[in-house]
Design a protein around this motif. Structure first.
Motif, PDB file in Angstrom:
ATOM      1  N   UNK A 601      36.763  40.154  -6.573  1.00  0.00           N
ATOM      2  CA  UNK A 601      37.116  40.371  -5.115  1.00  0.00           C
ATOM      3  C   UNK A 601      38.242  39.384  -4.743  1.00  0.00           C
ATOM      4  N   UNK A 602      39.350  40.114  -4.285  1.00  0.00           N
ATOM      5  CA  UNK A 602      40.380  39.529  -3.655  1.00  0.00           C
ATOM      6  C   UNK A 602      40.801  39.852  -2.160  1.00  0.00           C
ATOM      7  N   UNK A 603      41.050  38.768  -1.555  1.00  0.00           N
ATOM      8  CA  UNK A 603      41.178  39.181   0.159  1.00  0.00           C
ATOM      9  C   UNK A 603      42.703  38.856   0.327  1.00  0.00           C
ATOM     10  N   UNK A 604      42.854  39.469   1.557  1.00  0.00           N
ATOM     11  CA  UNK A 604      44.170  39.518   2.065  1.00  0.00           C
ATOM     12  C   UNK A 604      44.417  39.829   3.533  1.00  0.00           C
ATOM     13  N   UNK A 605      45.443  40.182   3.765  1.00  0.00           N
ATOM     14  CA  UNK A 605      45.888  40.348   5.310  1.00  0.00           C
ATOM     15  C   UNK A 605      46.356  41.722   5.580  1.00  0.00           C
ATOM     16  N   UNK A 606      46.172  42.319   6.997  1.00  0.00           N
ATOM     17  CA  UNK A 606      46.805  43.339   7.492  1.00  0.00           C
ATOM     18  C   UNK A 606      47.903  42.909   8.008  1.00  0.00           C
ATOM     19  N   UNK A 607      49.012  43.765   8.334  1.00  0.00           N
ATOM     20  CA  UNK A 607      50.318  43.581   9.051  1.00  0.00           C
ATOM     21  C   UNK A 607      50.014  43.124  10.419  1.00  0.00           C
ATOM     22  N   UNK A 608      49.209  43.910  11.165  1.00  0.00           N
ATOM     23  CA  UNK A 608      49.057  43.557  12.408  1.00  0.00           C
ATOM     24  C   UNK A 608      48.127  42.622  13.062  1.00  0.00           C
ATOM     25  N   UNK A 609      47.378  41.887  12.093  1.00  0.00           N
ATOM     26  CA  UNK A 609      46.497  40.892  12.416  1.00  0.00           C
ATOM     27  C   UNK A 609      46.906  39.298  11.791  1.00  0.00           C
ATOM     28  N   UNK A 610      46.590  38.615  12.651  1.00  0.00           N
ATOM     29  CA  UNK A 610      46.890  36.998  12.319  1.00  0.00           C
ATOM     30  C   UNK A 610      45.678  36.221  12.037  1.00  0.00           C
ATOM     31  N   UNK A 611      45.472  35.858  10.881  1.00  0.00           N
ATOM     32  CA  UNK A 611      44.317  34.915  10.349  1.00  0.00           C
ATOM     33  C   UNK A 611      43.085  35.457  10.991  1.00  0.00           C
ATOM     34  N   UNK A 612      42.576  34.524  11.888  1.00  0.00           N
ATOM     35  CA  UNK A 612      41.155  34.862  12.353  1.00  0.00           C
ATOM     36  C   UNK A 612      41.184  35.701  13.644  1.00  0.00           C
ATOM     37  N   UNK A 613      42.315  36.183  14.064  1.00  0.00           N
ATOM     38  CA  UNK A 613      42.241  37.013  15.297  1.00  0.00           C
ATOM     39  C   UNK A 613      41.835  36.424  16.597  1.00  0.00           C
ATOM     40  N   UNK A 614      42.117  35.194  16.952  1.00  0.00           N
ATOM     41  CA  UNK A 614      41.794  34.743  18.091  1.00  0.00           C
ATOM     42  C   UNK A 614      42.937  35.270  19.198  1.00  0.00           C
ATOM     43  N   UNK A 615      44.057  35.421  18.602  1.00  0.00           N
ATOM     44  CA  UNK A 615      45.130  36.013  19.539  1.00  0.00           C
ATOM     45  C   UNK A 615      45.218  37.515  19.235  1.00  0.00           C
ATOM     46  N   UNK A 616      45.375  37.941  17.962  1.00  0.00           N
ATOM     47  CA  UNK A 616      45.844  39.241  17.922  1.00  0.00           C
ATOM     48  C   UNK A 616      44.591  40.259  18.104  1.00  0.00           C
ATOM     49  N   UNK A 617      43.375  39.629  18.117  1.00  0.00           N
ATOM     50  CA  UNK A 617      42.109  40.641  18.008  1.00  0.00           C
ATOM     51  C   UNK A 617      41.985  41.081  19.540  1.00  0.00           C
TER      52      UNK A 617
END
Length: 722
Positions: A601-617
């Protein structure tokens, strides 16, 4: 307590600042709300065409940042004696009384080592500096680490080992001049989109002048633009680099004059490379030999090579060794210290570079100094007005070592600021159990309801970017002044001011007598004089008047006179003046697959989200492209494990399990799975990917291998509402 000057009113016009998301550090113009919208106070963002790093470009996250600043904010200190109790509002005096009492109690019972802080690349440099002065100086504990440990500490260690000092040697203008750009361990299109768009724009104008090579087990928007994509097995990057070195050596594609004049250790490296034949690399990496030959041909033929990497390289048990493997190739081919060439680490956090400058990791002191160097400690003690011996001589605890210390009951106070480790750390169940043993957990946070607040006793409302003045440094060493253009909500205070107030209450009146963040920066900048990261010629006033500047920028430098590149003379800050060529055999993954856990399993990011989503969510526009996390799996693996596209799967490692919707795709390498890391326990579609990840890390940088864990999968029932 002194607070920043009153932010400008909307009539003062747009405010210019660095974007608070990734390390590209784009310039933003923040337009104030119209008078009729003043109640909502929604500032709108657009790219700042005057900012030299981004030239007016901005990604979707930066373009919507104004929508996040006022939502779901903490406005008053909150406290509860036990985490099974509800929070109750308290005043700042009571909050400081609680912290001060626990600091004094811990010092008496456990000594300075019983206190630890975990900070963030979301800090402004002034926040970083005062936090380090408080913890490492006033309290005598080097247990200050930051989430940069999870992002770029392998890059720091790699630069230090090879060059003698940290500091990315390149600049963004090099992207416009390189003939070959190697993107390894970076999904640049998603994680550093403005830089990626800069490459694409150049490609459209100069098709024949730019080659792009991508190394990634997944096919992504980044690899879609590549001339060559090497979908290697996870954990085999270093072997690939050694194989490239083998072919460059075989072809005679080396700059032997540069090697002789500016490096040491070539004979050992050449001997190591000799064993990594194309056949050996093909077997180890799981790629065709021809792909390695094509990469070597492109490198050897290029007049300028840039290598860009990020967490796919750094988050590995051999992260520092892989960084050295990249640097080795640039040194032996003379691809460094000139336009369009060099090894370039892309930082993840907006001010991770500023943190490195201010001493924001457990072994660092301000100005790229080390806590283990007696001369460095003495310089900082004198600058801070502290008695000799105030700074401890041993490296402090990294963030994972802080978790282990709490497991043992060794910490009396853990202070987390501007980050959300209950999503971003590995082995989250173990983290929760460890933190539960700490008597006082303090969280400085701008937003309510984060996963880390669930394990805290005391929550302090922090003023964030836009509400406090200070500087940030981006990946190309460019320093931008960020003004306070909004009023902090309720009782929220700047982090540097919170730390300074506690320092004064603990008896360090002179050391923390600041009336503004400009005073903090002036003190910090002076401490960097003569260092590689010399900022002594910078001030808030100069940056406000003349715009962003690159360091080194010693006193007396004219605006615009900073150095775009480092190591241009072929001399390095090592005892010999030569760069070191590092020879290390690949180790592979920290947790190999086996019969019970056959997949990586590898993990990564989506373009629209920032780390743990406290802002972007909080922004609907950013949620629409990916309403939930998707488990990417190759069709052959899906068939073998009974999974169907659109169904749900349980992913299990030795540490726990999560569920996610399945996306069957041939754009990921067989044997490898992918999950985004953004969705923590507080999200509606919770999928704590890092619950599954192990805590093994690079032995040099102590950066966890968050990019790979051995797992298995099976179908599971649909969740209600699916």
């Amino acid at each position: 307590m002194s607070l920043p000057a009153t932010p400008p009113s909307p009539s003062d016009g747009p405010a210019r600042a660095q974007c608070p998301y990734c390390g590209v550090g784009c310039g933003l113009e923040m337009k104030p709300p119209a008078a009729s919208d003043a109640g909502a106070a929604i500032w709108t963002a657009r790219g700042d065409r005057h900012h030299p790093s981004s030239l007016g470009q901005v990604c979707v996250k930066g373009a919507t940042v104004g929508e996040t600043l006022h939502r779901n904010r903490l406005t008053t200190p909150l406290y509860r004696p036990r985490t099974d109790q509800p929070f109750a509002p308290i005043g700042w005096d009571r909050a400081f009384d609680l912290i001060e009492a626990q600091v004094r109690r811990t010092l008496a019972e456990k000594g300075p080592g019983g206190i630890a802080m975990y900070g963030s690349g979301q800090f402004l440099t002034e926040d970083y500096y005062v936090a380090n002065k408080l913890i490492k100086g006033a309290l005598g504990s080097n247990n200050f680490d930051a989430n940069s440990r999870l992002c770029m500490s392998s890059a720091v260690s790699g630069y230090v080992r090879s060059f003698g000092s940290d500091g990315p040697p390149c600049c963004y203008d090099d992207l416009d001049q390189a003939g070959l750009v190697l993107l390894i361990g970076t999904n640049t299109a998603a994680c550093h989109p403005v830089l990626f768009q800069r490459l694409l724009k150049r490609r459209r104008k100069q098709q024949q002048d730019l080659q792009i090579v991508v190394v990634d087990p997944r096919a992504t928007a980044t690899s879609d633009a590549a001339d060559l994509h090497l979908a290697i097995r996870p954990g085999t990057d270093l072997a690939l680099l050694h194989g490239l070195g083998h072919l460059l050596l075989e072809r005679g594609a080396l700059d032997r004059a540069y090697v002789a004049a500016s490096t040491e250790g070539f004979e050992a490296l050449a001997e190591l490379w000799a064993g990594w034949t194309p056949e050996a690399v093909s077997r180890f990496c799981g790629i065709e030999e021809q792909l390695l030959h094509q990469l070597a041909d492109r490198w050897a033929a290029s007049s300028g090579v840039m290598s860009l990497w990020s967490m796919g390289v750094n988050q590995s048990v051999e992260g520092t060794a892989t960084v050295a493997g990249i640097i080795n190739l640039h040194l032996v081919s003379g691809q460094i210290g000139r336009p369009g060439a060099g090894p370039f680490s892309l930082t993840g956090q907006p001010n991770a570079m500023g943190g490195r400058e201010a001493g924001g990791l457990a072994r660092l002191l301000p100005g790229y100094r080390s806590v283990t160097d007696a001369g460095h400690r003495s310089e900082i003690e004198q600058h801070w007005g502290l008695a000799p011996g105030s700074i401890a001589p041993a490296s402090g605890l990294t963030v994972w070592e802080q978790i282990e210390a709490m497991e043992r009951g060794d910490l009396g106070l853990w202070w987390v600021a501007a980050t959300n480790p209950l999503v971003s750390l590995p082995w989250l169940d173990r983290v929760r159990a460890a933190v539960a043993r700490c008597p006082l957990v303090v969280l400085s946070e701008a937003y309510a309801g984060t996963e880390t607040a669930a394990i805290a006793h005391l929550v302090l409302p922090a003023a964030q970017w836009s509400e406090k003045a200070g500087v940030m440094t981006n990946s190309e060493r460019r320093v931008t002044f960020c003004p306070a253009f909004r009023t902090p909500p309720g009782q929220a205070r700047p982090d540097w001011a919170i730390f300074a107030e506690l320092g004064r209450r603990l008896g360090f009146e002179q050391q923390f007598r600041y009336s503004s963040s400009a005073e903090v920066f002036a003190e910090f900048a002076a401490i960097t004089a003569g260092r590689v990261c010399d900022l002594s010629g910078l001030s808030h006033g100069l940056l406000r008047e003349h715009g962003p500047q690159q360091w080194p920028f010693p006193a007396g430098t004219a605006p615009g006179g900073g150095a775009p590149r480092l190591h241009t003379s072929g001399r390095f800050p090592t005892p010999s003046g030569r760069a070191r060529l590092i020879s290390e055999q690949p180790m592979g993954l920290g947790e190999p697959t086996d019969g019970a856990y056959p997949l990586v399993l590898t993990v990564g990011r989506y373009l629209e989200q920032w780390h743990t989503m406290t802002r972007t969510g909080q922004v609907e526009r950013l949620l629409r492209p990916h309403a939930e996390p998707l488990l990417e799996i190759h069709p052959a693996d899906a068939r073998a494990h009974g999974l169907v596209d659109g169904g749900r799967a349980e992913v299990r490692s030795r540490r726990g399990a999560v569920t996610a919707r399945v996306c069957v795709t041939d754009r990921i390498r067989q044997g490898t799975l992918f999950l985004p890391m953004h969705w923590g326990a507080a999200q509606e579609r919770a999928c704590e990917a890092n619950r599954l990840m192990h805590a093994l890390g690079c032995p040099i940088s102590q950066q966890p291998e968050l990019k790979a864990a051995a797992v298995t999968v099976r179908p599971c029932e649909q969740a209600p509402g699916d």
